[in-house]
Scaffold this motif. Structure first.
Motif, PDB file in Angstrom:
ATOM      1  N   ILE A 118       0.846  -1.208   0.000  1.00 36.31           N
ATOM      2  CA  ILE A 118       0.000   0.000   0.000  1.00 36.31           C
ATOM      3  C   ILE A 118       0.875   1.250   0.000  1.00 36.31           C
ATOM      4  N   ASP A 119       1.973   1.243   0.776  1.00 31.75           N
ATOM      5  CA  ASP A 119       2.896   2.385   0.780  1.00 31.75           C
ATOM      6  C   ASP A 119       3.459   2.646  -0.620  1.00 31.75           C
ATOM      7  N   ALA A 120       3.715   1.553  -1.343  1.00 30.34           N
ATOM      8  CA  ALA A 120       4.352   1.693  -2.661  1.00 30.34           C
ATOM      9  C   ALA A 120       3.418   2.287  -3.703  1.00 30.34           C
ATOM     10  N   LEU A 121       2.089   2.285  -3.435  1.00 24.97           N
ATOM     11  CA  LEU A 121       1.132   2.776  -4.437  1.00 24.97           C
ATOM     12  C   LEU A 121       1.437   4.215  -4.852  1.00 24.97           C
ATOM     13  N   GLU A 122       1.903   5.024  -3.862  1.00 25.09           N
ATOM     14  CA  GLU A 122       2.195   6.448  -4.125  1.00 25.09           C
ATOM     15  C   GLU A 122       3.074   6.640  -5.356  1.00 25.09           C
ATOM     16  N   SER A 123       4.025   5.727  -5.548  1.00 27.57           N
ATOM     17  CA  SER A 123       5.000   5.927  -6.624  1.00 27.57           C
ATOM     18  C   SER A 123       4.466   5.495  -7.988  1.00 27.57           C
ATOM     19  N   PHE A 124       3.206   5.033  -8.075  1.00 27.92           N
ATOM     20  CA  PHE A 124       2.710   4.534  -9.362  1.00 27.92           C
ATOM     21  C   PHE A 124       1.687   5.426 -10.065  1.00 27.92           C
ATOM     22  N   GLY A 125       1.025   6.304  -9.338  1.00 26.49           N
ATOM     23  CA  GLY A 125      -0.024   7.099  -9.992  1.00 26.49           C
ATOM     24  C   GLY A 125      -1.248   6.249 -10.291  1.00 26.49           C
ATOM     25  N   LEU A 126      -2.231   6.810 -10.991  1.00 29.78           N
ATOM     26  CA  LEU A 126      -3.479   6.108 -11.306  1.00 29.78           C
ATOM     27  C   LEU A 126      -3.801   6.262 -12.797  1.00 29.78           C
ATOM     28  N   PRO A 127      -4.494   5.292 -13.386  1.00 28.09           N
ATOM     29  CA  PRO A 127      -4.804   3.988 -12.799  1.00 28.09           C
ATOM     30  C   PRO A 127      -3.530   3.187 -12.530  1.00 28.09           C
ATOM     31  N   VAL A 128      -3.679   2.162 -11.678  1.00 25.77           N
ATOM     32  CA  VAL A 128      -2.535   1.297 -11.380  1.00 25.77           C
ATOM     33  C   VAL A 128      -2.998  -0.152 -11.537  1.00 25.77           C
ATOM     34  N   VAL A 129      -2.070  -1.015 -11.921  1.00 25.29           N
ATOM     35  CA  VAL A 129      -2.433  -2.405 -12.197  1.00 25.29           C
ATOM     36  C   VAL A 129      -1.934  -3.286 -11.051  1.00 25.29           C
ATOM     37  N   ILE A 130      -2.848  -4.093 -10.490  1.00 24.42           N
ATOM     38  CA  ILE A 130      -2.481  -5.015  -9.406  1.00 24.42           C
ATOM     39  C   ILE A 130      -2.667  -6.435  -9.935  1.00 24.42           C
ATOM     40  N   LYS A 131      -1.618  -7.244  -9.804  1.00 23.84           N
ATOM     41  CA  LYS A 131      -1.702  -8.611 -10.344  1.00 23.84           C
ATOM     42  C   LYS A 131      -1.349  -9.637  -9.276  1.00 23.84           C
ATOM     43  N   GLY A 181      -6.914 -16.247 -15.423  1.00 27.53           N
ATOM     44  CA  GLY A 181      -7.189 -15.000 -16.141  1.00 27.53           C
ATOM     45  C   GLY A 181      -7.918 -13.951 -15.321  1.00 27.53           C
ATOM     46  N   LYS A 182      -8.163 -14.238 -14.011  1.00 34.34           N
ATOM     47  CA  LYS A 182      -8.946 -13.281 -13.214  1.00 34.34           C
ATOM     48  C   LYS A 182      -8.065 -12.475 -12.270  1.00 34.34           C
ATOM     49  N   GLY A 183      -6.775 -12.724 -12.268  1.00 32.21           N
ATOM     50  CA  GLY A 183      -5.893 -12.136 -11.255  1.00 32.21           C
ATOM     51  C   GLY A 183      -5.302 -10.785 -11.600  1.00 32.21           C
ATOM     52  N   VAL A 184      -5.845 -10.092 -12.613  1.00 35.01           N
ATOM     53  CA  VAL A 184      -5.323  -8.764 -12.962  1.00 35.01           C
ATOM     54  C   VAL A 184      -6.421  -7.727 -12.762  1.00 35.01           C
ATOM     55  N   ILE A 185      -6.165  -6.760 -11.892  1.00 41.18           N
ATOM     56  CA  ILE A 185      -7.161  -5.725 -11.619  1.00 41.18           C
ATOM     57  C   ILE A 185      -6.564  -4.372 -11.989  1.00 41.18           C
ATOM     58  N   ILE A 186      -7.320  -3.594 -12.762  1.00 40.47           N
ATOM     59  CA  ILE A 186      -6.884  -2.226 -13.078  1.00 40.47           C
ATOM     60  C   ILE A 186      -7.662  -1.304 -12.147  1.00 40.47           C
ATOM     61  N   ALA A 187      -6.962  -0.681 -11.199  1.00 39.74           N
ATOM     62  CA  ALA A 187      -7.614   0.163 -10.196  1.00 39.74           C
ATOM     63  C   ALA A 187      -7.545   1.617 -10.640  1.00 39.74           C
ATOM     64  N   GLU A 188      -8.745   2.224 -10.737  1.00 40.05           N
ATOM     65  CA  GLU A 188      -8.822   3.628 -11.181  1.00 40.05           C
ATOM     66  C   GLU A 188      -8.619   4.571  -9.991  1.00 40.05           C
ATOM     67  N   THR A 189      -8.887   4.065  -8.782  1.00 41.00           N
ATOM     68  CA  THR A 189      -8.766   4.910  -7.591  1.00 41.00           C
ATOM     69  C   THR A 189      -7.838   4.245  -6.585  1.00 41.00           C
ATOM     70  N   LYS A 190      -7.317   5.091  -5.674  1.00 40.67           N
ATOM     71  CA  LYS A 190      -6.437   4.542  -4.636  1.00 40.67           C
ATOM     72  C   LYS A 190      -7.221   3.566  -3.750  1.00 40.67           C
ATOM     73  N   GLU A 191      -8.496   3.899  -3.466  1.00 40.45           N
ATOM     74  CA  GLU A 191      -9.312   3.029  -2.603  1.00 40.45           C
ATOM     75  C   GLU A 191      -9.434   1.621  -3.220  1.00 40.45           C
ATOM     76  N   LYS A 192      -9.687   1.597  -4.531  1.00 43.87           N
ATOM     77  CA  LYS A 192      -9.822   0.292  -5.212  1.00 43.87           C
ATOM     78  C   LYS A 192      -8.495  -0.471  -5.159  1.00 43.87           C
ATOM     79  N   ALA A 193      -7.379   0.275  -5.334  1.00 45.63           N
ATOM     80  CA  ALA A 193      -6.063  -0.373  -5.307  1.00 45.63           C
ATOM     81  C   ALA A 193      -5.800  -0.967  -3.926  1.00 45.63           C
ATOM     82  N   VAL A 194      -6.118  -0.195  -2.880  1.00 47.76           N
ATOM     83  CA  VAL A 194      -5.886  -0.670  -1.507  1.00 47.76           C
ATOM     84  C   VAL A 194      -6.767  -1.903  -1.246  1.00 47.76           C
ATOM     85  N   ALA A 195      -8.046  -1.802  -1.658  1.00 42.97           N
ATOM     86  CA  ALA A 195      -8.972  -2.927  -1.419  1.00 42.97           C
ATOM     87  C   ALA A 195      -8.498  -4.180  -2.158  1.00 42.97           C
ATOM     88  N   THR A 196      -7.964  -3.989  -3.371  1.00 44.39           N
ATOM     89  CA  THR A 196      -7.492  -5.144  -4.156  1.00 44.39           C
ATOM     90  C   THR A 196      -6.297  -5.802  -3.467  1.00 44.39           C
TER      91      THR A 196
END
Ligand code: AMP
Ligand code: GLY
Length: 427
Positions: free
Chosen positions: A134-147, A154-169
């Motif tokens: 979660i700390d590292a998210l700052e350095s990526f900007g948005l959207p960010v991809v979490i895998k 094929g379901k393990g890739v999430i494109i998060a448009e918001t920081k909240e979605k990225a944290v939840a993922t």
């Protein structure tokens, strides 16, 4: 070339029907077995009631029946080491060994290989600790991809448009174990813009033969909307992969990986799938798969002329060369017909009609995916049901014939995209 060659195909989707269909056209007229196969492979091969992931039963069958060649479709048996196990029994397998299949089985491993080989790819970091991730998210900007690091169908890739979605993922993968072991580590990756394309390369440990380019349609609905799926259609060639780009892909992506895998003591043999993102600045690798793509295979294999078995055998023997494959100039298009509700939950056992009429359309072949035979009738048994494919003089012609074939087929709740190949026409 052996006559009466016996070939085992592992898997039961549209890709495996296309592989079996293509092998059945080779001049040696091989005897084909599919494990488990589907209603489509049933008419060209003997279906075996063995799951593609039941390595013990597959091995027992192979020891008793001694196939001359085994072609592995899906990633799971490869990552479970089926190639190593079969080879230890003296059997010949088209597909990478367990260590080499990690290029698909672990995204961290794949990124390590790319970094060591100098292959262009998005910036990424791997974590097993949720706070650090979660700390590292700052350095990526948005959207960010979490895998998820491992295999997640094929379901393990999430494109998060918001920081909240990225944290939840991150939390759902690392704390709530949404993907079990596959998500025990996550990769956070820079989001890339551009157009995607798939390159399949045959590899013999040292050399590569690049197969015709293709493009998949991963989202469920037209205009690339809706949830991600296993793939709703494909076409080949993909005009975004220009003639100038092909040697660049070979020299800057495929060959460096081959050299790096050899250096690591796990030479790559089989088919390597490079998922590329191409934009005006160049090209990056999104992922590698250790197998043929689905539904790309259904659009690529019909474009291969002549025999294909010698090229697959050359991958095993280390004797690959460009003359082993000749490519038809025509284009091919595949439209996936899916069950109602797919990629969510869907009913099974729905009667499918019109398959014979569809196959009569010029240039058309209906590859079966989630189908089976029940009381002598073809019924649905999966999410992606059919890969309706047509070959035509160009992409427009192929699209037209493929949709004519789709119009002949009916099963309750069927859905399919109406815009397959649209990017090729909007250039
Ligand atoms: P993968 O399984 O890694 O190919 O990811 C599945 C899909 O997610 C890809 O086909 C892309 O559509 C999308 N995707 C993956 N990584 C990225 C990225 N770094 N930037 C943008 N989209 C991505
Ligand atoms: N079509 C995407 C895949 O095979 O992974």
């Amino acid at each position: 070339m052996l006559s009466g060659m016996k070939i085992l195909i592992i898997g039961g989707g549209g890709r495996e029907h296309a592989i079996a269909w293509r092998l059945s056209k080779d001049s040696c007229k091989p005897e084909l077995y599919c494990a488990p196969g589907n209603a489509g492979t049933d008419s060209i091969a003997e279906n075996l009631p063995i799951s593609a992931e039941d390595i013990d039963s597959l091995t027992q069958w192979a020891i008793c029946n001694k196939p001359d060649l085994t072609v592995v479709g899906p990633e799971v048996p490869l990552c479970l080491g089926i190639t190593d196990i079969f080879e230890a029994e003296g059997l010949r397998v088209f597909g990478p060994c367990r260590e080499a299949a990690k290029i698909e089985g672990s995204k961290r491993f794949s990124k390590e290989v790319m970094a060591a080989a100098g292959v262009p790819t998005a910036r990424s970091l791997s974590f097993d600790n949720p706070d650090k991730a979660i700390d590292a998210l700052e350095s990526f900007g948005l959207p960010v991809v979490i895998k998820a690091d491992g295999l997640a169908a094929g379901k393990g890739v999430i494109i998060a448009e918001t920081k909240e979605k990225a944290v939840a993922t991150i939390q759902s993968m690392l704390i709530d174990s949404q993907f079990g072991e596959a998500g025990a580590e996550v990769l956070i990756e820079e989001f890339l813009k551009g157009e995607e394309a798939s390159i399949l390369a045959l590899i013999d440990g040292e050399n590569a033969l690049i197969l015709p380019s293709s493009q998949d349609h991963k989202r469920a609905y037209d205009n690339d909307e809706g949830p991600n799926t296993g793939g709703m259609g494909a076409y080949s060639p993909a005009p975004v992969v220009t003639d100038e780009l092909i040697p660049i892909i070979k020299e800057s992506v495929i060959m460096p990986v081959i050299r790096e895998m050899k250096k690591r003591g796990c030479p790559y043999k089989g088919v390597l799938y490079a998922g590329l993102m191409i934009n005006e600045k160049g090209m990056n690798v999104l992922e590698f798969n250790a197998r043929f793509g689905d539904p790309e295979t259904e659009a690529v294999l019909p474009r291969i002329d002549g025999d294909i078995i010698p090229a697959l055998e050359a991958c095993i023997d280390g004797t690959l060369n460009d003359d082993l494959i000749s490519v038809r100039k025509e284009a091919a298009v595949t439209i996936v017909m899916a069950s109602e509700g797919y990629p969510g939950s869907y009913p099974k056992g729905i009667r499918i009609t019109g398959l014979d009429q569809a196959a009569e359309i010029e240039g058309c072949t209906v590859f079966n995916a989630g189908t089976k035979i029940e009381n002598g009738k073809v019924v649905t048994s999966g999410g992606r049901v059919l890969s309706v494919t047509a070959i035509g003089t160009d992409l427009k012609d192929a699209v037209e014939h493929a949709y004519q074939a789709v119009a002949k087929i009916d099963f309750k709740g069927a859905h399919y995209r109406k815009d397959i190949a649209f990017r090729a026409f909007n250039r």
